[in-house]
Design a protein around this motif. Structure first.
Motif: not given
Length: 847
Positions: A27-28, A126-129, A35-39
């Motif tokens: 996620t950005v 707000c942002g992007w996935v 702002t987010g990061w998965n395996a």
């Protein structure tokens, strides 16, 4: 902003299980910060969440983004400059932790803050996935084919079948096999027309051939009964050609979707839409009820009956609200319809009254005010029909299986009940059908209530109108007369047309026809006032043109009073112009009318006529020639200030004089000239009597649906024999009175009226003496022996005498008082050269 690792269970509502690591998700925010990061993302690019969170997303790019289906994602922050797109996808060149290049297909979803149910922001970011599939071992093509085949064949909702180029069945999905009711092995090698004995199968095969020949996809909507089903289904079917990669045609496929519920929903909507235009086309109660029955059959029911409370026949209006519990209800059948001609299911004939016991479905619907759905096997219906052998026999004969009863109620008033029944339709009524029936009944109830109210109001207006018209034509010797009056149709309402035959002095008669502008009770009441005014003015023997002048003044005063009642200032009141619509006239309170007034004298056979904006009269001579009199039109009554002209003609004995209102010759379907031509032809045709002639004229001239009132008055002229009239010139000398009396007595003797000699001698003496003393020569005495004995004295003076009572010691002044006491009627009338004083006495000829 919070920065965290994105767990697959958190970022997606679906459980990814072991396959979660195969999807890279990041996620950005709107500033381009991760702002987010998965395996999966760590596996794709080698960065752990701790290493990448809080960094700019652009730092992961190896070079500028590649092209995609939509505009590319900008390579540099801020992300707030990204286009406002809901989604973007394309290929991005990314940099792995160890520095090598990774090309990834990326799908980006744009997030915007949501709102709560109350409309407030929900606090979302707000942002992007961004998501991307992590490369792994590629599955075998055979596995793909097996997966696709099983997904196709085991589809539970899409009925797809495949046919070869000979249109013979090869394979179908699980849903398709269920529809056809057979397995693939049993169906293989058969054609659809072999499997389904229905015209729909032939229609589908024709479409298959077109698909094979043209390659164009075909679309069909079918409504048919599937094998093993007891209910019709509606299908939406697509047909398309199958070919291999080399273009060789392999066959054709059909894909069908069951849209039965949508089909019936659409039918219900169409039925409701049609009801809005088909129900209530007139203000006739019976026709409106029949329109309701026609709309419901056959789309909703196989048999429909509409019954109104019999109490509505006598009561001016039904009390509001549902009916109270008590005894049986009497209902009158006013309409019914069936899928069969002549409605053989009906137990009650149209117009008959039937009694429904307490507890029967119609009675209960009326008492509760609610629609009820029943199966015929239910106890409520079984107990009711068990006591009615006729209904029980009809149910068995036609196989009724379900019914609905819906009360007709409008404006809080219960009017009747509608019954819907099915016997040929295989499906019983459902709740949706009951809702539809209630909607149809509600629309019809308002129209029926309007029709009932209009019928009552129109009956009141017609009663008033007929009470103000002549109840019978008076006896007189001048003409033989017959008349007809027809009120306007339902839409226009009762108007203000009238006619009259008024006996006048000197054996003359007045013929009158008039037309008040507008319709309804207001027009009828105005007509009554004008007719009374015409009779009053005729009683003082005014000439036709003068009578219309006085009548014009009266109409002008009535219009002023009407405008004053509506609050129109006198300085803004406008005279009524001819051609203004009735609705406009009534809304403004305007009063306007047209009139034709004719006076016929059987002694001279002369007729004097005048008209005020009215159609000209027609005259039929004894030889059958018909002509419209060229009578000056004159302005309509109520305009004021314009003169009226009269026409004086001589009519041969036996002539026909036809007076009528414009409703006879004018209509929306034909012009005035065409109506006038029909009238002339109808008047020229022979008839056994004047009554028969009136009927034939109306039948030949009136349009199929008259839109205005019609008044028709036809008179055949008579002439008084010359030997029944005696006239003497009187010298202006007192000594001439004696000789005049002698002449009058001799003529009475010749007529066999010696019993009237005393009164006649006194009347002649008084009237002649007064003329010699107070009037201007020339003086003439005339005796007319008609149904009565009429004595007339004419002179050249325009001063009319008046009766007074002499005092005790007066020597004169009792002459006219004696004349009034001894004769039946007396009066005075103006003439072109002066006046005439007349007295009329009843006589009986000597035996």
């Amino acid at each position: 902003m919070e920065r965290r690792a994105v767990d697959d269970q958190e970022s997606s509502p679906r459980p990814d299980g072991a396959g979660g690591a195969l999807t890279a998700r990041a996620t950005v925010d709107e500033h381009g910060i991760v702002t987010g990061w998965n395996a999966g993302a760590e596996r794709l690019l080698g960065y752990s969440a701790a290493q990448i969170l809080g960094r700019a997303a652009a730092s992961l790019l190896a070079e500028d983004p590649g092209t995609g289906d939509l505009p590319p994602l900008p390579p540099v922050p801020p992300f707030s400059e990204l286009p406002e797109l809901p989604r973007w996808h394309g290929t991005l060149a990314l940099r792995h932790l160890d520095g090598h290049r990774v090309e990834a297909r990326v799908l980006a979803h744009h997030r915007t803050p949501g709102r709560t149910e109350e409309g407030a922001p929900d606090g979302g970011m707000c942002g992007w996935v961004l998501v991307s599939a992590v490369p792994g071992p590629a599955p075998a093509r055979t596995d793909d084919d097996a997966l696709v085949r099983r997904g196709f064949l085991d589809s539970p909702c899409c009925s797809t079948s495949v046919y070869d180029t000979d249109l013979r069945f090869r394979r179908s999905t699980q849903s398709g096999r269920g529809v056809l009711g057979m397995s693939d092995d049993d169906l293989r090698g058969l054609r659809l027309t072999d499997v389904l004995d229905d015209p729909v199968a032939e229609k589908v095969e024709r479409a298959m051939r077109r698909v094979l020949e043209t390659g164009e996809t075909q679309y069909l909507e079918n409504h048919a009964l599937a094998p093993g089903e007891g209910r019709d289904h509606a299908w939406s079917v697509h047909l398309y050609r199958l070919a291999d990669p080399d273009g060789r045609v392999l066959g054709v496929a059909t894909t069908g979707h069951d849209m039965t519920e949508q089909y019936w929903a659409r039918k219900r909507l169409q039925l409701i839409a049609g009801a809005g235009t088909r129900i209530g086309s007139t203000l006739d109660v019976t026709r409106t009820a029949q329109e309701l029955a026609n709309v419901a059959v056959p789309d909703l029911a196989d048999f429909v009956s509409v019954d109104l409370l019999a109490s509505l026949d006598d009561a001016p209006e039904q009390p509001p609200g549902p009916l109270a519990a008590g005894e049986s209800l009497a209902l009158r059948r006013i309409a019914h319809e069936s899928v069969f001609p002549d409605v053989p299911e009906a137990v009650v004939a149209l117009g008959e009254v039937d009694t429904y016991p307490e507890g029967s479905p119609p009675a209960e619907s009326l008492r509760t005010g609610r629609a009820v759905l029943h199966r015929v096997t239910e106890e409520a219906i079984a107990d009711w029909v068990a006591e009615d052998p006729r209904r029980s026999a009809r149910i068995r004969e036609f196989g009724f299986h379900s019914a609905m009863t819906v009360p007709l109620s409008a404006r809080g008033t219960t009017l009747g009940v509608v019954a819907f029944a099915r016997h040929r339709h295989p499906d019983p009524f459902e709740q949706d059908d009951l809702v539809l029936a209630e909607e149809l009944a509600a629309r019809a109830a308002v129209c029926i209530d309007n029709a009932l109210r209009y019928t009552r109001e129109r009956a009141t207006a017609v009663t008033l109108q007929r009470s103000l018209l002549p109840q019978g034509l008076p006896e007189q010797a001048a003409v033989e007369a017959a008349s007809r009056y027809l009120p306007a149709g339902a839409r226009a309402g009762v108007g203000g047309d009238w006619f009259d035959v008024i006996p006048l002095s000197g054996a003359r008669v007045a013929l009158v026809v008039g037309d008040v502008v507008g319709h309804g009770i207001h027009a009828s009441a105005t007509m009554g006032r004008l007719r009374t005014a015409v009779r009053t003015l005729a009683d003082i023997d005014l000439p036709p043109d003068e009578l219309l002048t006085h009548l014009d003044d009266l109409v002008g005063r009535l219009a002023t009073e009407a405008e004053g009642a509506l609050g129109v200032p006198p300085d803004r009141a406008r005279p009524r112009a001819r051609g203004r619509s009735a609705a406009e006239g009534e809304s403004r309170g305007d009063v306007g009318a047209t009139c034709l007034y004719a006076v016929y004298d059987p002694v001279s056979r002369r007729c004097t006529l005048a008209r005020a904006g009215h159609p000209p009269p027609a005259v039929v001579s004894p030889d059958g020639t018909v002509e419209l009199l060229d009578l000056p039109a004159g302005p309509p009554l109520g305009l004021g200030g314009l003169p009226f002209e009269s026409l004086d003609i001589e009519l041969p004995e036996g002539s026909l004089l036809a007076l009528y209102t414009d409703g006879l010759i004018e209509s929306r379907d034909s012009d005035l000239d065409e109506g006038t031509s029909r009238l002339r032809r109808a008047l020229a045709a022979p008839a056994a009597s004047l009554d028969a002639l009136c009927d034939s004229v109306l039948a030949a001239v009136l349009p199929r649906r008259p839109t205005d009132d019609v008044a028709l008055l036809i008179a055949r002229t008579r002439a008084l024999d010359a030997d029944r009239v005696a006239a003497w010139d009187v010298p202006p000398e007192p000594s001439a009175v004696s000789e005049v009396r002698k002449n009058a007595l001799r003529r009475l003797t010749d007529w066999g009226l010696s019993d009237a000699a005393f009164v006649t001698e006194l009347v002649v003496s008084e009237l002649v003496t007064n003329a010699i003393r107070h009037a201007t020569p020339p003086i003439q005495l005339r005796l007319i022996h008609d149904r009565t004995l009429i004595c007339e004295v004419s002179d050249a003076s325009s001063t009319a005498p008046h009766m007074r009572r002499a005092r005790t010691y007066d020597e004169g002044g009792r002459g006219l008082l004696l004349v009034a006491q001894l004769t039946q009627r007396w009066g005075t009338r103006p003439t072109p050269t002066g006046k005439t004083i007349w007295a009329e006495q009843s006589v009986e000829p000597e035996l």
